[in-house]
Design a protein around this motif. Structure first.
Motif, PDB file in Angstrom:
ATOM      1  N   VAL A 265      43.491  41.351  33.915  1.00  0.00           N
ATOM      2  CA  VAL A 265      42.647  41.501  35.105  1.00  0.00           C
ATOM      3  C   VAL A 265      41.682  40.320  35.208  1.00  0.00           C
ATOM      4  CG1 VAL A 265      40.814  42.888  36.130  1.00  0.00           C
ATOM      5  CG2 VAL A 265      42.863  43.996  35.242  1.00  0.00           C
ATOM      6  N   ALA A 266      41.144  39.882  34.055  1.00  0.00           N
ATOM      7  CA  ALA A 266      40.260  38.718  34.067  1.00  0.00           C
ATOM      8  C   ALA A 266      40.999  37.489  34.577  1.00  0.00           C
ATOM      9  CB  ALA A 266      39.720  38.462  32.664  1.00  0.00           C
ATOM     10  N   ALA A 267      42.234  37.308  34.108  1.00  0.00           N
ATOM     11  CA  ALA A 267      43.025  36.172  34.584  1.00  0.00           C
ATOM     12  C   ALA A 267      43.268  36.268  36.088  1.00  0.00           C
ATOM     13  CB  ALA A 267      44.354  36.116  33.831  1.00  0.00           C
ATOM     14  N   MET A 268      43.583  37.492  36.567  1.00  0.00           N
ATOM     15  CA  MET A 268      43.802  37.678  38.014  1.00  0.00           C
ATOM     16  C   MET A 268      42.555  37.310  38.814  1.00  0.00           C
ATOM     17  SD  MET A 268      45.847  41.302  37.929  1.00  0.00           S
ATOM     18  CE  MET A 268      45.506  41.585  39.671  1.00  0.00           C
ATOM     19  N   ARG A 269      41.395  37.742  38.315  1.00  0.00           N
ATOM     20  CA  ARG A 269      40.164  37.437  39.053  1.00  0.00           C
ATOM     21  C   ARG A 269      39.957  35.928  39.137  1.00  0.00           C
ATOM     22  NH1 ARG A 269      35.486  39.508  40.633  1.00  0.00           N
ATOM     23  NH2 ARG A 269      35.753  41.559  39.696  1.00  0.00           N
ATOM     24  N   TRP A 270      40.076  35.233  37.998  1.00  0.00           N
ATOM     25  CA  TRP A 270      39.805  33.791  37.999  1.00  0.00           C
ATOM     26  C   TRP A 270      40.844  33.028  38.817  1.00  0.00           C
ATOM     27  CZ3 TRP A 270      38.803  34.657  32.199  1.00  0.00           C
ATOM     28  CH2 TRP A 270      37.463  35.008  32.002  1.00  0.00           C
ATOM     29  N   TYR A 271      42.116  33.453  38.742  1.00  0.00           N
ATOM     30  CA  TYR A 271      43.129  32.814  39.602  1.00  0.00           C
ATOM     31  C   TYR A 271      42.808  33.065  41.072  1.00  0.00           C
ATOM     32  CZ  TYR A 271      46.455  31.452  35.937  1.00  0.00           C
ATOM     33  OH  TYR A 271      47.064  30.856  34.863  1.00  0.00           O
ATOM     34  N   GLY A 272      42.413  34.308  41.407  1.00  0.00           N
ATOM     35  CA  GLY A 272      42.086  34.636  42.798  1.00  0.00           C
ATOM     36  C   GLY A 272      40.921  33.830  43.316  1.00  0.00           C
ATOM     37  N   GLU A 273      39.880  33.690  42.492  1.00  0.00           N
ATOM     38  CA  GLU A 273      38.724  32.901  42.920  1.00  0.00           C
ATOM     39  C   GLU A 273      39.089  31.418  43.036  1.00  0.00           C
ATOM     40  OE1 GLU A 273      35.843  33.971  40.008  1.00  0.00           O
ATOM     41  OE2 GLU A 273      35.226  35.802  41.059  1.00  0.00           O
ATOM     42  N   ALA A 274      39.977  30.951  42.152  1.00  0.00           N
ATOM     43  CA  ALA A 274      40.426  29.556  42.270  1.00  0.00           C
ATOM     44  C   ALA A 274      41.201  29.356  43.572  1.00  0.00           C
ATOM     45  CB  ALA A 274      41.297  29.192  41.070  1.00  0.00           C
ATOM     46  N   VAL A 275      42.034  30.346  43.934  1.00  0.00           N
ATOM     47  CA  VAL A 275      42.782  30.262  45.193  1.00  0.00           C
ATOM     48  C   VAL A 275      41.825  30.200  46.376  1.00  0.00           C
ATOM     49  CG1 VAL A 275      44.282  31.570  46.749  1.00  0.00           C
ATOM     50  CG2 VAL A 275      44.878  31.356  44.321  1.00  0.00           C
ATOM     51  N   GLU A 276      40.789  31.081  46.357  1.00  0.00           N
ATOM     52  CA  GLU A 276      39.807  31.073  47.451  1.00  0.00           C
ATOM     53  C   GLU A 276      39.091  29.728  47.531  1.00  0.00           C
ATOM     54  OE1 GLU A 276      37.629  34.864  48.695  1.00  0.00           O
ATOM     55  OE2 GLU A 276      37.826  35.097  46.505  1.00  0.00           O
ATOM     56  N   GLU A 277      38.739  29.172  46.380  1.00  0.00           N
ATOM     57  CA  GLU A 277      38.018  27.893  46.383  1.00  0.00           C
ATOM     58  C   GLU A 277      38.904  26.768  46.930  1.00  0.00           C
ATOM     59  OE1 GLU A 277      34.597  25.572  45.719  1.00  0.00           O
ATOM     60  OE2 GLU A 277      34.906  27.757  45.673  1.00  0.00           O
TER      61      GLU A 277
ATOM     62  N   LEU B 298      37.172  27.039  36.716  1.00  0.00           N
ATOM     63  CA  LEU B 298      36.106  26.057  36.502  1.00  0.00           C
ATOM     64  C   LEU B 298      36.434  24.726  37.168  1.00  0.00           C
ATOM     65  CD1 LEU B 298      35.388  26.810  32.724  1.00  0.00           C
ATOM     66  CD2 LEU B 298      33.976  27.478  34.682  1.00  0.00           C
ATOM     67  N   GLU B 299      37.704  24.304  37.057  1.00  0.00           N
ATOM     68  CA  GLU B 299      38.102  23.018  37.646  1.00  0.00           C
ATOM     69  C   GLU B 299      38.085  23.078  39.170  1.00  0.00           C
ATOM     70  OE1 GLU B 299      41.840  22.180  35.797  1.00  0.00           O
ATOM     71  OE2 GLU B 299      40.912  21.254  34.020  1.00  0.00           O
ATOM     72  N   ALA B 300      38.322  24.277  39.736  1.00  0.00           N
ATOM     73  CA  ALA B 300      38.237  24.411  41.192  1.00  0.00           C
ATOM     74  C   ALA B 300      36.823  24.145  41.689  1.00  0.00           C
ATOM     75  CB  ALA B 300      38.680  25.814  41.619  1.00  0.00           C
ATOM     76  N   ARG B 301      35.840  24.341  40.809  1.00  0.00           N
ATOM     77  CA  ARG B 301      34.446  24.047  41.164  1.00  0.00           C
ATOM     78  C   ARG B 301      34.099  22.573  40.919  1.00  0.00           C
ATOM     79  NH1 ARG B 301      30.718  27.458  42.378  1.00  0.00           N
ATOM     80  NH2 ARG B 301      31.019  29.717  42.283  1.00  0.00           N
ATOM     81  N   GLY B 302      35.028  21.834  40.360  1.00  0.00           N
ATOM     82  CA  GLY B 302      34.763  20.435  40.075  1.00  0.00           C
ATOM     83  C   GLY B 302      34.235  20.189  38.678  1.00  0.00           C
TER      84      GLY B 302
END
Length: 571
Positions: A223-235, A471-475
């Motif tokens: 679930v943690a991986a899903m959240r971080w992948y989802g937020e990366a997709v949004e970013e 993290l990388e999606a945030r730069g």
């Protein structure tokens, strides 16, 4: 009764008999002194003194040896039983001596006195041998045989009558010892069965806790991986202006929003069972707390056509405000869920002098009497046989009960079907006004440095890669390692992180706290956060004692930004 239970009962009876012998030592010695005095008065000075010295010596020797014996195992119980039998044989042979010595004397009153004293000692000692018939027989039978012989030797009606009465008394007393032993054995059997069932229940509770902790950990990882992948997709969707990616990211976020409350409840249960630290009690403005709770839940109440009211005088209570908020939130959420029309009322009223009663009541469907004893049980739900996820998992009231217990209170329910429900608990009053709490510091991404180096350490490759992508999606730059040794190798190879993000369990029986300590020992002073999916109470307590910042998977972007910002501000 099983053989094991029988041996256990024998051991406990022997222990009881031993303790009773020790308690009765001095009264028995005084009774024997009186018997010796009766013989002395009848002119049998030497015999009386000799008997008293021998009898007292035997009793003292027995009292010295018995406390040094244990009766834990079957072999030990049998050994103690044999030793007790030997002592009672000796005592059983010495007890009739004064009765037989009266044949040499001339004082009839002495025989009556000795009979009463020795008979009283026999009655008093009988309960000590309950159920131990072979011990009772070798201890009491010689005395009663001597009684019968001496009284029959008088060759008169009175002597014959007393001998018969003593024989009947021996039979009755023996049956009492047998029956009392049976009752005692039965009670011990019940006690043993209750102990076994209690142990089984405790083992089941521990096993259940371990199962849910393990299941929660294994669930939180993906679930943690899903959240971080989802937020990366949004970013990425925001940066690229891609509407399709944006909808996918928002869909993942909505799914995570449904999972978050359930996972949070599992974590809260584990934290409460861990009892990480005593609650710091302080003065709480109960009226203001109820008004804030009502304001927070008012939009949801209005959506269901409900009104939410507060009834409170000026009331200062002694408690922990975050804990009280959790209790009230769970009670209000439950009230709104089961109230199709009407109102939910939060109230404070005087209970007894110096105490306040806090309650949440509703005009809802009520709770049937048969269900009221179960509403505080874990996972108990009314009207959700299909276990629909939108109705929760049945932990809200269980969590509220645990929080109330931590405050030293008890959560009580009164309800009638069709007439609503009322949940209440009590708090001690307080005299001083509560101190104003410092406003929480909220950190936005724009408040953080544009360039940050992270060292991400997690033994789960999927979780590690997902967090890196977020993290990388945030730069930001993310260096990853799967083990403690890899992380230390990166530090030694020149990677200087601004923040360390480490899982709690790193494999090879290593922990994130151990990694942080090792990095500190090698000169790395970067702030660190433990990100864990563990909910086992013992591990939560261990993390609490570490003093490190801890986030629980799945970690939202907002929580991660807040934690990073606060650590950098402190650093």
């Amino acid at each position: 009764m099983t053989p094991e239970t029988a041996q256990s009962a024998l051991a406990r009876r022997l222990v009881m008999a031993r303790s009773q012998v020790l308690r009765a030592q001095w009264p028995i010695t005084l009774a024997h002194a009186l018997v010796a005095w009766a013989l002395w008065r009848d002119g049998l000075e030497t015999a009386a003194a000799a008997w008293f010295v021998v009898m007292t010596g035997v009793n003292l020797a027995r009292s010295w040896q018995l406390p040094r014996l244990s009766a834990v195992t079957e072999e030990e119980a049998q050994r103690v039983s044999r030793i007790a039998f030997n002592w009672l044989v000796v005592i059983g042979l010495l007890r009739p001596v004064p009765v037989l010595l009266t044949l040499l004397g001339h004082d009839a009153q002495g025989l009556y006195l000795i009979t009463m004293i020795m008979l009283g000692l026999t009655v008093g000692g009988a309960p000590n041998l309950a159920g131990l018939m072979h011990l009772y027989d070798v201890w009491a039978a010689p005395l009663f045989l001597a009684f019968g012989g001496v009284w029959l030797a008088r060759a008169d009606v009175e002597g014959v009558a007393i001998a018969l009465l003593l024989a009947m008394f021996f039979v009755v007393l023996r049956s009492y010892v047998r029956d009392y032993g049976a009752v005692l054995a039965r009670e011990m059997t019940w006690a043993e069965q209750l102990r076994v069932e209690r142990d089984r229940a405790e083992e089941a509770i521990v096993a259940r806790g371990r199962f849910f902790a393990a299941a929660s950990h294994d669930l939180r990882q993906p679930v943690a991986a899903m959240r971080w992948y989802g937020e990366a997709v949004e970013e990425h969707a925001r940066l690229l202006g891609h509407e399709g990616l944006k909808q996918i990211g928002e869909g993942i976020a909505r799914a995570m929003a449904r999972a978050d409350p359930l996972l949070a409840q599992y974590l809260e249960i584990s934290r409460l069972e861990a009892r990480e630290a005593p609650l710091p009690l302080s003065t709480v403005d109960l009226g203001e707390l109820l008004r804030q709770t009502a304001d927070a839940w008012a939009p949801q109440a209005r959506q269901q056509g409900l009104s939410i009211r507060v009834e409170s005088p000026e009331a200062l209570g002694l408690g922990d405000e975050p804990t009280l908020r959790r209790i009230l939130d769970n009670l209000v959420a439950n009230a709104i869920k089961f109230t199709p029309a009407g109102a939910v009322t939060l109230a404070v009223e005087a209970a007894t002098p110096g105490r306040w009663r806090v309650s949440v009541s509703d005009t809802g469907v009520g709770i049937a009497p048969a269900d009221q004893s179960h509403v505080f049980d874990d996972f108990f739900q009314i009207g959700n046989a299909a276990r629909a996820s939108e109705k929760g998992v049945g932990l809200g009231l269980s969590i509220a009960r645990r929080h109330a217990e931590r405050l030293g209170s008890a959560l009580r329910l009164s309800s009638m079907p069709g007439q609503g429900s009322r949940f209440e608990f009590e708090l001690s009053g307080a005299d001083d006004r509560p101190a104003l709490a410092a406003a929480p510091v909220h950190v936005q991404q724009d408040d953080l440095p544009a360039e940050l180096n992270f060292l991400v350490v997690d033994d789960d490759a999927e979780v590690r890669q997902a967090l890196r992508a977020r993290l990388e999606a945030r730069g930001w730059i993310a260096h990853t390692a799967s083990t403690m040794d890899e992380a230390l190798a990166q530090w030694r190879g020149g990677v200087v992180p601004d923040i360390v993000l480490a899982d709690h369990r790193l494999g090879d029986d290593r922990t994130g706290a151990e990694l942080i300590a090792a990095l500190r020992a090698e000169g790395c002073e970067a702030p660190a956060i433990i990100i864990t999916g563990d909910t086992a109470p013992d591990r939560l307590a261990q993390l609490s004692r570490s003093g490190l910042a801890v986030l629980h998977k799945p970690v939202s972007d907002r929580l991660l930004v807040q934690a990073v910002g606060q650590l950098l501000a402190v650093a």
